[in-house]
Design an enzyme around this catalytic site. Structure first.
Site, PDB file in Angstrom:
ATOM      1  N   SER A  68       0.829  -1.210   0.000  1.00 19.17           N
ATOM      2  CA  SER A  68       0.000   0.000   0.000  1.00 19.17           C
ATOM      3  C   SER A  68       0.862   1.259   0.000  1.00 19.17           C
ATOM      4  CB  SER A  68      -0.895   0.014   1.232  1.00 19.17           C
ATOM      5  OG  SER A  68      -1.676  -1.149   1.287  1.00 19.17           O
TER       6      SER A  68
HETATM    7  N1  SAH Z   1      -0.308  -4.714   4.025  1.00 19.43           N
HETATM    8  C1  SAH Z   1       0.253  -5.213   2.805  1.00 19.43           C
HETATM    9  C2  SAH Z   1      -0.787  -5.169   1.712  1.00 19.43           C
HETATM   10  C3  SAH Z   1      -0.703  -6.361   0.841  1.00 19.43           C
HETATM   11  S1  SAH Z   1      -1.938  -6.425  -0.411  1.00 19.43           S
HETATM   12  C4  SAH Z   1       1.452  -4.379   2.392  1.00 19.43           C
HETATM   13  O1  SAH Z   1       1.442  -3.180   2.617  1.00 19.43           O
HETATM   14  O2  SAH Z   1       2.391  -4.936   1.823  1.00 19.43           O
HETATM   15  C5  SAH Z   1      -3.152  -7.465   0.342  1.00 19.43           C
HETATM   16  C6  SAH Z   1      -2.718  -8.830   0.755  1.00 19.43           C
HETATM   17  O3  SAH Z   1      -3.888  -9.514   1.212  1.00 19.43           O
HETATM   18  C7  SAH Z   1      -2.116  -9.690  -0.345  1.00 19.43           C
HETATM   19  O4  SAH Z   1      -0.850 -10.106   0.055  1.00 19.43           O
HETATM   20  C8  SAH Z   1      -3.083 -10.867  -0.466  1.00 19.43           C
HETATM   21  O5  SAH Z   1      -2.449 -12.105  -0.735  1.00 19.43           O
HETATM   22  C9  SAH Z   1      -3.727 -10.880   0.901  1.00 19.43           C
HETATM   23  N2  SAH Z   1      -5.031 -11.546   0.956  1.00 19.43           N
HETATM   24  C10 SAH Z   1      -6.086 -11.419   0.113  1.00 19.43           C
HETATM   25  N3  SAH Z   1      -7.106 -12.204   0.526  1.00 19.43           N
HETATM   26  C11 SAH Z   1      -6.697 -12.827   1.657  1.00 19.43           C
HETATM   27  C12 SAH Z   1      -7.290 -13.765   2.550  1.00 19.43           C
HETATM   28  N4  SAH Z   1      -8.542 -14.241   2.382  1.00 19.43           N
HETATM   29  N5  SAH Z   1      -6.569 -14.192   3.601  1.00 19.43           N
HETATM   30  C13 SAH Z   1      -5.310 -13.746   3.807  1.00 19.43           C
HETATM   31  N6  SAH Z   1      -4.691 -12.867   3.002  1.00 19.43           N
HETATM   32  C14 SAH Z   1      -5.368 -12.417   1.944  1.00 19.43           C
END
Ligand code: SAH
Length: 218
Positions: free
Chosen positions: A65
Site C-alpha cells: 500500500s
Molecule cells: N499490508 C500489505 C498489503 C498487501 S496487499 C502491504 O502493505 O504490503 C493485500 C494482501 O492480502 C495480499 O498479500 C493478499 O495475498 C492478501 N489476501 C487477500 N485475501 C486474503 C485472505 N482471504 N486471507 C489472507 N490474506 C489475503
C-alpha cells in the site's frame, strides 16, 4: 553505506512531512513509521520509488500500500503497547512491521506462502520478535488467538467477514477497506460496542481483493 543511510533518512523525513499534511501526527505512530525502512519491503527494481506516494507491485500479483494509506490506517487503529493485533493480508510485511513497533503482539495472515516467507525474513532482519505469521484464509480470522484488541484488513471485500467482526473484543477497533473489487472502496474504522459497530469513514481507497481460501500455488 553512510550515503545509503543518509538517503534513507531524507526519504523518511519527507514521508513524515506528507503524513503530517494528512493529519498523522501521533508521536508513537510517527516513531514507528520512522523506524521501519520501507525500501526493505520493495523489489530491487522499485528502489527509486520505494517512498513515493503510490502502491507498488510485490510478488504473487499483490501490492504494498501507498505510504500515506499505511500511515492513516495505523493512526486510525490506535494501537497501544498492551494490544494484541490481527492483520489480514501480510503482503510485503511493511504494515506488519510498523504495527509490531506499536503493539504487544501482531498476528498476521496471508493466503500466499511466498509472501509470508519473504516477510518473515524481513522481520528477522529488523529483529522484530513479536510477530506470529500464518498461511491461511484470513476471512476466517485466527479463532485460537481471539479475541483481538485491534484488527486491520489490508484487502477489500464488500463487507467485513463475520468471523472477523466476532473476533474483535467489545471496545476494540477494526480498520478495513469496504467496497467493490476493482472499484473505489471506503476505508472505514469500526469500533465494536455492546450493541454493534460504530462506523467512521476515513478515505476513498483502492485495495486488491480479499480472496477466500489459501492460494494453491506459491
Ligand atoms: N499490508 C500489505 C498489503 C498487501 S496487499 C502491504 O502493505 O504490503 C493485500 C494482501 O492480502 C495480499 O498479500 C493478499 O495475498 C492478501 N489476501 C487477500 N485475501 C486474503 C485472505 N482471504 N486471507 C489472507 N490474506 C489475503
Amino acid at each position: 553505506m553512510a550515503d545509503e543511510d543518509d538517503r534513507r533518512r531524507v526519504r523518511i523525513a519527507d514521508l513524515l512531512l506528507r503524513l503530517r499534511q494528512v493529519g498523522v501526527t501521533d508521536r508513537r505512530v510517527v516513531s514507528a513509521i520512522e523506524a521501519v525502512p520501507r525500501d526493505l519491503f520493495v523489489r530491487a527494481e522499485h528502489q527509486d520509488t520505494a517512498y513515493a506516494e503510490r502502491a507498488l507491485p510485490i510478488d504473487c500479483g499483490q501490492t504494498i500500500s501507498a505510504p500515506v494509506v499505511v500511515g492513516m490506517m495505523t493512526a486510525a487503529l490506535d494501537v497501544s503497547d498492551r494490544d494484541k493485533v490481527l492483520e489480514i493480508g501480510t503482503g510485503s510485511g511493511y504494515q506488519t512491521a510498523i504495527l509490531a513497533k506499536l503493539a504487544r503482539r501482531v498476528y498476521t495472515i496471508d493466503r500466499f506462502r511466498t509472501l509470508v516467507k519473504t516477510a518473515e525474513a524481513r522481520f528477522e532482519t529488523l529483529r522484530l520478535t513479536n510477530i506470529t505469521t500464518m498461511v491461511a484464509d484470513g476471512a476466517e480470522g485466527w479463532p485460537a488467538q481471539a479475541p483481538f484488541d485491534r484488527i486491520i484488513i489490508t484487502a477489500a471485500d464488500e463487507a467485513i467477514p463475520e468471523a472477523l467482526s466476532e473476533q474483535v473484543r467489545v471496545g476494540g477497533v477494526i480498520v478495513a477497506p469496504v467496497g467493490p473489487v476493482g472499484g473505489v472502496q471506503r476505508l472505514v474504522r469500526l469500533e465494536r460496542t455492546e450493541e454493534g459497530m460504530d462506523e467512521t469513514f476515513l478515505a476513498d481507497v483502492r485495495f486488491v481483493p480479499l480472496i477466500r481460501g489459501v492460494a494453491e500455488h506459491l
